[in-house]
Design a protein around this motif. Structure first.
Motif, PDB file in Angstrom:
ATOM      1  N   ARG A 138       0.706  -1.020  -0.055  1.00  0.00           N
ATOM      2  CA  ARG A 138       0.228   0.043   0.008  1.00  0.00           C
ATOM      3  C   ARG A 138       0.727   1.439   0.095  1.00  0.00           C
ATOM      4  N   ASP A 139       1.769   1.415   0.711  1.00  0.00           N
ATOM      5  CA  ASP A 139       2.626   2.703   1.154  1.00  0.00           C
ATOM      6  C   ASP A 139       3.840   2.652   0.062  1.00  0.00           C
ATOM      7  N   TYR A 140       4.479   1.345  -0.484  1.00  0.00           N
ATOM      8  CA  TYR A 140       5.485   1.391  -1.411  1.00  0.00           C
ATOM      9  C   TYR A 140       5.214   0.694  -2.652  1.00  0.00           C
ATOM     10  N   PRO A 141       3.978   1.344  -3.391  1.00  0.00           N
ATOM     11  CA  PRO A 141       3.328   0.432  -4.550  1.00  0.00           C
ATOM     12  C   PRO A 141       4.483   0.040  -5.596  1.00  0.00           C
ATOM     13  N   ASN A 142       5.544   0.923  -5.783  1.00  0.00           N
ATOM     14  CA  ASN A 142       6.418   0.761  -6.973  1.00  0.00           C
ATOM     15  C   ASN A 142       7.553  -0.089  -6.567  1.00  0.00           C
ATOM     16  N   GLU A 143       7.747  -0.504  -5.278  1.00  0.00           N
ATOM     17  CA  GLU A 143       9.111  -1.405  -4.885  1.00  0.00           C
ATOM     18  C   GLU A 143       8.551  -2.772  -4.749  1.00  0.00           C
ATOM     19  N   ASP A 144       8.221  -3.223  -5.886  1.00  0.00           N
ATOM     20  CA  ASP A 144       7.928  -4.716  -5.619  1.00  0.00           C
ATOM     21  C   ASP A 144       8.749  -5.865  -5.346  1.00  0.00           C
ATOM     22  N   TRP A 145      10.078  -5.494  -5.131  1.00  0.00           N
ATOM     23  CA  TRP A 145      11.147  -6.349  -4.589  1.00  0.00           C
ATOM     24  C   TRP A 145      10.838  -6.390  -3.056  1.00  0.00           C
ATOM     25  N   LEU A 146      10.428  -5.263  -2.416  1.00  0.00           N
ATOM     26  CA  LEU A 146      10.048  -5.056  -1.003  1.00  0.00           C
ATOM     27  C   LEU A 146       8.704  -5.772  -0.613  1.00  0.00           C
ATOM     28  N   HIS A 147       7.786  -5.808  -1.583  1.00  0.00           N
ATOM     29  CA  HIS A 147       6.630  -6.635  -1.242  1.00  0.00           C
ATOM     30  C   HIS A 147       7.020  -8.094  -1.436  1.00  0.00           C
ATOM     31  N   LEU A 148       7.810  -8.532  -2.154  1.00  0.00           N
ATOM     32  CA  LEU A 148       8.259 -10.074  -2.071  1.00  0.00           C
ATOM     33  C   LEU A 148       9.121 -10.079  -0.948  1.00  0.00           C
ATOM     34  N   THR A 149      10.085  -9.404  -0.624  1.00  0.00           N
ATOM     35  CA  THR A 149      10.811  -9.514   0.514  1.00  0.00           C
ATOM     36  C   THR A 149       9.998  -9.773   1.684  1.00  0.00           C
ATOM     37  N   LYS A 300      -2.926 -14.214  -4.151  1.00  0.00           N
ATOM     38  CA  LYS A 300      -1.701 -15.221  -4.577  1.00  0.00           C
ATOM     39  C   LYS A 300      -1.368 -14.775  -5.877  1.00  0.00           C
ATOM     40  N   PRO A 301      -2.017 -14.620  -6.792  1.00  0.00           N
ATOM     41  CA  PRO A 301      -1.639 -14.293  -8.387  1.00  0.00           C
ATOM     42  C   PRO A 301      -0.653 -13.192  -8.534  1.00  0.00           C
ATOM     43  N   TYR A 302      -0.846 -12.263  -7.591  1.00  0.00           N
ATOM     44  CA  TYR A 302       0.310 -11.205  -7.691  1.00  0.00           C
ATOM     45  C   TYR A 302       1.661 -11.531  -7.062  1.00  0.00           C
ATOM     46  N   TYR A 303       1.535 -12.280  -5.927  1.00  0.00           N
ATOM     47  CA  TYR A 303       2.800 -12.748  -5.422  1.00  0.00           C
ATOM     48  C   TYR A 303       3.475 -13.813  -6.269  1.00  0.00           C
ATOM     49  N   ILE A 304       2.704 -14.647  -6.839  1.00  0.00           N
ATOM     50  CA  ILE A 304       3.301 -15.433  -7.682  1.00  0.00           C
ATOM     51  C   ILE A 304       3.958 -15.030  -8.835  1.00  0.00           C
ATOM     52  N   SER A 305       3.393 -13.835  -9.436  1.00  0.00           N
ATOM     53  CA  SER A 305       4.157 -13.069 -10.361  1.00  0.00           C
ATOM     54  C   SER A 305       5.479 -12.321  -9.783  1.00  0.00           C
ATOM     55  N   LEU A 306       5.619 -11.959  -8.720  1.00  0.00           N
ATOM     56  CA  LEU A 306       6.951 -11.550  -8.142  1.00  0.00           C
ATOM     57  C   LEU A 306       7.931 -12.735  -7.949  1.00  0.00           C
ATOM     58  N   ILE A 307       7.528 -13.764  -7.368  1.00  0.00           N
ATOM     59  CA  ILE A 307       8.221 -15.051  -7.244  1.00  0.00           C
ATOM     60  C   ILE A 307       8.871 -15.425  -8.403  1.00  0.00           C
ATOM     61  N   ASN A 308       8.158 -15.318  -9.783  1.00  0.00           N
ATOM     62  CA  ASN A 308       8.603 -15.706 -11.041  1.00  0.00           C
ATOM     63  C   ASN A 308       9.564 -14.617 -11.441  1.00  0.00           C
ATOM     64  N   LYS A 309       9.676 -13.643 -11.033  1.00  0.00           N
ATOM     65  CA  LYS A 309      10.547 -12.524 -11.256  1.00  0.00           C
ATOM     66  C   LYS A 309      11.658 -12.678 -10.749  1.00  0.00           C
TER      67      LYS A 309
END
Length: 317
Positions: A138-149, A300-309
């Motif tokens: 929510r607060d860092y929408p552009n930092e996808d690496w941080l979401h996955l971390t 789940k679909p959003y986080y699966i996409s980050l895992i694949n990345k």
């Protein structure tokens, strides 16, 4: 010990009420998890108390059975986490020969584990992972690496499970600290270190111990647990997460550093830069713990996409 809990399912009535109860100062994320809207552009509005009605990280109020159990946990941890023990664990688990599975499979495997060392949480771990990740998203929408971390930071807790050797809780969870040098007084329940053999070993009980000032935390052995294990898993499986992500994974339980500001004499310039991101992460890791569950299948679909990345399809654990 490891506490197993039944999987929680929210009924439709509760879901409907939850939607009606969202206030103007709250934000409902994809998974149905409500978090306070930030009043500052760069901050998370931390609540004053946890869902149990206590201050966060309250280790001094010994009134509850749970908090007494937390203190006993730290007594055992502080006695047994020695320099030689950590070297032995890193050698054994650094082989990464326990299992092959994907990141998401590991999230599901962790679903029944509860962390006995945490006075603020008694929920399945997958909920804590998703609550943290969704609040950061929510607060860092552009930092996808941080979401996955955020999603993967606690996956090393699989060490508690029989498939990974069923290590005792004191060898998996709780605050972490360097071994091979003096135990700083900022460590929780510091008094129990007096029974640690390293405390009376001259080469380990000075400020620098076996290290040199400014050597960098990558060269420091940390007490063994889920943080260091997940760091090894991610690094050795070739993750493309930025170094700050790996730093968060390895040191997110290093509260004497990022909360009390101790052990900074061992840091280098890269550590100091990465610590800024750890400070960001820690607010969400600590304060997003809630009884309100995230809808796992919806996010789940959003986080699966980050895992694949950022990760290969299968990892060695």
């Amino acid at each position: 010990m490891t506490v197993l809990v039944e999987h929680f399912t929210t009924d439709s009535g509760i879901e409907e009420k939850k939607m009606k109860d969202v206030r103007d100062d709250e934000l409902l994320l994809d998974g149905g998890f409500m978090v306070p809207k930030s009043k500052e552009a760069d901050g998370f509005d931390a609540p004053d108390i946890n869902f149990l009605g206590h201050s966060f990280r309250d280790y001094e109020n010994g009134a509850s059975e749970r908090q007494q159990g937390v203190e006993e946990f730290y007594r055992m941890q502080h006695i047994h986490q020695t320099y030689d023990f950590v070297k032995e664990m890193r050698k054994e688990y650094g082989k990464l020969n326990k299992m092959e599975m994907s990141i998401w499979e590991c999230c599901e495997l962790l679903n029944n584990v509860v962390d006995d060392s945490d006075p603020d949480l008694d929920e399945p771990q997958i909920q804590h992972l998703l609550q943290t990740a969704e609040a950061i998203r929510r607060d860092y929408p552009n930092e996808d690496w941080l979401h996955l971390t955020a999603l993967i930071h606690d996956l090393g807790k699989v060490l508690l499970l029989p498939e990974f050797g069923g290590l005792p809780q004191w060898a998996v969870v709780g605050d972490t600290f360097p071994v091979g040098c003096a135990f700083d007084s900022a460590n929780i329940h510091h008094k129990y270190f007096k029974e640690n053999p390293d405390n009376n070993t001259p080469k380990y009980n000075t400020k620098n111990g076996v290290y040199s000032e400014g050597c960098g935390l990558d060269n420091v052995l940390m007490s063994w647990g889920h943080d260091d294990y997940m760091y090894l898993v991610a690094k050795e499986n070739g993750t493309t997460l930025p170094h700050a992500g790996l730093f968060i994974i390895r040191y997110h339980s290093f509260y004497p550093l990022h909360k009390a500001g101790t052990y900074t004499h061992l840091m280098n310039d890269e550590d100091r830069e990465d610590l800024k991101w750890l400070h960001v992460f820690n607010k969400y890791d600590l304060y997003s713990k809630s009884k309100v569950h995230v809808d796992v299948e919806k996010v789940k679909p959003y986080y699966i996409s980050l895992i694949n990345k950022y990760f290969p399809a299968k990892l060695k654990w």
